[in-house]
Structure formats: C-alpha cells, structure tokens
Design a protein around this motif. Structure first.
Motif, short mmCIF file in Angstrom:
data_model
loop_
_atom_site.label_atom_id
_atom_site.label_comp_id
_atom_site.label_asym_id
_atom_site.label_seq_id
_atom_site.Cartn_x
_atom_site.Cartn_y
_atom_site.Cartn_z
N LEU A 1 58.34 22.88 58.43
CA LEU A 1 56.76 22.81 57.91
C LEU A 1 56.25 23.39 58.40
O LEU A 1 55.65 23.75 58.82
CB LEU A 1 57.03 21.73 58.82
CG LEU A 1 56.01 20.66 58.62
CD1 LEU A 1 55.67 19.84 56.71
CD2 LEU A 1 55.99 19.17 59.03
N GLY A 2 55.66 24.01 56.31
CA GLY A 2 54.77 24.90 56.39
C GLY A 2 53.71 24.13 55.94
O GLY A 2 53.58 23.22 54.74
N GLN A 3 52.27 25.28 55.51
CA GLN A 3 51.29 24.73 55.08
C GLN A 3 50.74 26.24 54.67
O GLN A 3 50.16 26.80 55.10
CB GLN A 3 50.13 23.06 55.58
CG GLN A 3 48.58 23.52 54.60
CD GLN A 3 47.63 22.89 55.28
OE1 GLN A 3 47.28 23.10 56.03
NE2 GLN A 3 47.48 21.84 54.54
N LYS A 4 50.19 26.51 53.29
CA LYS A 4 49.37 27.56 53.19
C LYS A 4 47.99 27.20 52.87
O LYS A 4 48.22 26.35 51.51
CB LYS A 4 50.26 28.56 52.07
CG LYS A 4 51.77 29.28 53.52
CD LYS A 4 51.98 30.54 52.22
CE LYS A 4 53.34 31.17 52.63
NZ LYS A 4 53.47 32.13 52.13
N ILE A 5 47.56 28.69 52.67
CA ILE A 5 45.69 27.92 52.16
C ILE A 5 45.45 29.31 51.57
O ILE A 5 45.42 30.50 52.57
CB ILE A 5 44.71 27.62 53.40
CG1 ILE A 5 45.02 26.09 54.04
CG2 ILE A 5 43.53 27.11 52.89
CD1 ILE A 5 44.32 24.96 54.98
N TYR A 6 44.57 29.25 50.40
CA TYR A 6 43.78 30.24 49.61
C TYR A 6 42.97 30.00 49.30
O TYR A 6 41.90 28.82 48.86
CB TYR A 6 44.66 30.31 48.32
CG TYR A 6 46.42 30.66 48.58
CD1 TYR A 6 46.99 32.21 48.73
CD2 TYR A 6 46.93 29.87 48.98
CE1 TYR A 6 48.47 32.69 48.81
CE2 TYR A 6 48.63 30.49 49.11
CZ TYR A 6 49.29 31.22 49.17
OH TYR A 6 50.13 31.82 49.16
N ASN A 7 42.54 30.70 49.13
CA ASN A 7 40.80 31.27 48.86
C ASN A 7 40.05 31.93 47.83
O ASN A 7 41.59 32.35 47.50
CB ASN A 7 39.49 31.60 50.44
CG ASN A 7 39.18 30.57 51.43
OD1 ASN A 7 39.46 29.28 50.36
ND2 ASN A 7 38.82 30.28 52.39
N ALA A 8 39.49 31.65 46.97
CA ALA A 8 38.68 32.51 46.43
C ALA A 8 38.40 33.92 47.27
O ALA A 8 39.08 34.16 48.58
CB ALA A 8 37.71 32.33 44.76
N GLN A 9 37.43 35.16 46.72
CA GLN A 9 37.19 35.55 47.53
C GLN A 9 36.01 35.66 48.92
O GLN A 9 35.96 35.63 49.56
CB GLN A 9 35.75 37.19 46.42
CG GLN A 9 35.11 36.31 46.01
CD GLN A 9 34.17 37.48 45.27
OE1 GLN A 9 33.71 37.85 45.29
NE2 GLN A 9 34.75 37.24 43.59
N SER A 10 35.66 33.87 48.39
CA SER A 10 35.05 33.20 49.83
C SER A 10 34.86 31.78 49.46
O SER A 10 35.76 31.72 48.43
CB SER A 10 33.70 33.70 49.99
OG SER A 10 33.14 32.99 51.48
N GLY A 11 35.18 31.48 50.80
CA GLY A 11 35.15 30.71 50.55
C GLY A 11 33.75 29.53 50.13
O GLY A 11 33.52 28.01 49.70
N ARG A 12 32.73 30.31 50.27
CA ARG A 12 31.93 29.02 49.68
C ARG A 12 30.99 30.32 48.56
O ARG A 12 30.71 32.29 49.02
CB ARG A 12 30.19 29.60 51.02
CG ARG A 12 28.93 29.25 50.57
CD ARG A 12 28.11 28.65 51.55
NE ARG A 12 27.63 29.80 52.81
CZ ARG A 12 27.21 30.54 53.27
NH1 ARG A 12 26.67 28.66 54.23
NH2 ARG A 12 27.28 31.18 54.04
N LEU A 13 30.71 30.28 47.45
CA LEU A 13 29.93 31.42 46.47
C LEU A 13 28.78 30.99 45.34
O LEU A 13 28.82 29.81 45.52
CB LEU A 13 31.07 31.49 45.06
CG LEU A 13 33.03 32.07 46.08
CD1 LEU A 13 34.05 31.74 45.09
CD2 LEU A 13 32.13 33.31 46.19
N PRO A 14 28.05 31.79 45.10
CA PRO A 14 27.03 31.38 44.43
C PRO A 14 27.65 30.16 43.02
O PRO A 14 26.74 29.43 42.99
CB PRO A 14 26.44 32.65 44.25
CG PRO A 14 26.95 33.41 44.55
CD PRO A 14 28.48 33.51 44.97
#
Length: 321
Positions: A76-89
């Motif tokens: 059982l698995g989970q993967k999480i992907y962000n952009a270059q950061s989880g907080r962007l302008p």
C-alpha cells in the motif's frame, strides 16, 4: 535407552533451531522524502510512504526445479509531487504538476537458481484529490512548523489507474566481495507506461539474488541453509536509463481533455527519457532488513527549472515465521 532419548532431544532442539532461522514472512515500511538529504528543498517528488507484507511460498510441488524461491507480496503506497515548491508567488511558477498518487498492489516474485528473477505486480490506484496528497502534506507541514501550502488548487484531477509491471534481474559476474547484475523493468497501464534498464553493482557481504535484499526476497521457505552470508551488509549503485511513454501525475488522465473543465488543473509535458542514479547500503539479519538509499534523477517535465531532483529513502522490514 538413554542414548535414544539423548538423540531424540538433540534432534528436537536441532529442528527448533533450524525453524528459528526460517523466516517465511516479513512486514514493514519504506519512507521517501527530499528532506532526508538536509538540502532544504521541498520540490518535485517530495514524499512517499509504503507498507509491505511479503510471504514466501513453498516451491516443493512446482514442476520447474530451477525455481529457488517464490514470494507473494502486498503493498500500500502513496506518493506526493510538488512543483518547484509548495508555496509559489503565482501559477506561472508551476514547473511540475502537483499530484498525489495512492495505490494498492499485489506481486509474485519468481526467483531462479541461476540467479535471475521476474517479479510481476498489479496495482489499482487513484491520482488526484482522492489520493489524499494535500491533507497529508498539510499535516506534515503543520506538525513540523513548515511553511503554509498554496499550490494544491492546481493539482491533477481524480482518475483511477490500473497498472501492471514486470521487474527482472540477471547476475552477470561475481567475485567474493563484488558482483554485477543487469536490472530492468516495464510498466503498462493508463497511469504509467514505460521501461528502464541498467546495471546494479554490489560491494560487501551479499547473498544470492534468490534470497537477498536486492530482489525483495529475504523471506524464504527454506531458511538460511543456502545463504552465502547469514547477515547481508553491502553497498550498491544502480544507474538506470528510463523511457517514459505516459505518466498520469504529469499528464493527467489518459482519457480526458486537460485541463479538466471547471478546474484550475495544470498538466505539463513529460520528458521522454530520464536518467536516474540510486545508491545506498543494505543490511539483513535473522530478524531485520534495513535499506538506506539516495536517488538522483534528471528532470521529468520539459518545464522544470531544476535539472535534477533527489530524495532519500529509509526501508525497514521485520522478519517472522
């Protein structure tokens, strides 16, 4: 009579001792995160968590006498992907789609006496809000006092993924403390389609590929009587060239137009070729299997600002009868 009793007792204790070394099952977890490398990054493939259960199967009744080990697995698995950061302008800075992927899988690992194997896995999963990526990352950031997230409104929309994969290994050469294996895999499904291949180099005290950390086969029906070493402890290096035909965490659903109408979903262009490096150290004892690894991978979208991304991995299994 006394000699008979002595032999009977000795035989009983020998059988108990042999059984104590037979670990037919194992259970544990793997955690992956870019923060494990202490670089202060929080981008791209940023977190993964996986639960495993492996059970060795009896091969005595199998007609193919070349089979040395057979292992059934659940994950059982989970993967999480962000952009270059989880907080962007602003949205203009999204250089890798934001996505969560949650799945349940089952596998059968067939391992042969010539030190080759093939592992077949089927996975049923979901990409999108239903995968729980946002609440998990939000919980992690809140618990450890990290910054507030502001990009998940752009995440890939919900889609069910059905995938099949095959992984194979074949020993090429070995000396007493070093060996080289050819490794490869292929994925097919509406979530992930592609393939990869490359060598695996091991240095240290390692076991045959039919009963080793390297092939997820430390669970065995026949105990440690065939092992080269009762305890594995070795370093490994595994470069791999990968061809990517489809990736739902980047491109979204295979059967929908994107972005999905009425949403802020952002999908981007995958890179068709990715080069990855994996290196680390593995240890296996009578009860514990431990793997510490580092992954470095080239960009997986054409828009990525950074040329590579990397993460650390910690895997732990407990072996039992």
């Amino acid at each position: 009579m006394k000699k008979f009793i002595f032999l009977a007792v000795a035989g009983l204790f020998s059988a108990i001792a042999l059984q104590a070394q037979t670990r037919t099952a194992e259970a544990g977890f793997r955690s992956e995160n870019d923060s494990f490398l202490a670089q202060g990054s929080d981008r791209y493939y940023t977190n993964g968590f996986f639960l495993y259960y492996n059970k060795a199967l009896d091969t005595a009744g199998i007609k193919n006498k070349n089979i040395a080990n057979k292992v059934f697995g659940l994950e059982l698995g989970q993967k999480i992907y962000n952009a270059q950061s989880g907080r962007l302008p602003s949205v203009d800075y999204v250089d890798r789609p934001i996505a969560g992927y949650l799945y349940l899988g089952a596998s059968l690992n067939m391992l042969y006496k010539d030190e080759s194997n093939i592992k077949l896995t089927g996975r049923l999963g979901v990409v999108g809000p239903a995968a729980g990526g946002y609440p998990i990352q939000k919980f992690i950031h809140k618990t450890f006092g990290f910054y507030e997230l502001n990009t998940w409104q752009y995440q890939i929309r919900n889609d069910v993924e059905i995938n099949l994969s095959a992984e194979a290994n074949k020993l090429l050469a070995r000396a007493s403390w070093i060996d080289v294996t050819l490794s490869g895999y292929a994925n097919l499904g509406n979530g992930f389609t592609g393939a990869g291949a490359g060598p695996m180099l091991r240095l240290g005290n390692f076991n045959q590929l039919f009963q080793s950390v390297s092939t997820q086969s430390t669970a065995s029906y026949y105990g440690d009587t065939r092992l080269l070493h009762k305890h594995e402890l070795f370093f490994y290096y595994k470069p791999m060239a990968n061809v990517v035909a489809y990736d739902a965490t980047i491109q979204g659903s295979l059967f929908k137009d994107h972005p999905v109408a009425g949403t802020q979903e952002i999908t981007l262009d995958k890179k068709p070729f990715i080069f990855s490096n994996q290196f680390g150290v593995s240890y296996a004892s009578n009860r514990i299997v431990l793997d510490l690894g580092v992954f470095v991978q080239t960009r997986d979208t054409k828009q990525m600002v950074k040329s590579t991304h990397q993460w650390g991995s910690i895997g732990l299994l407990y072996r039992f009868n």
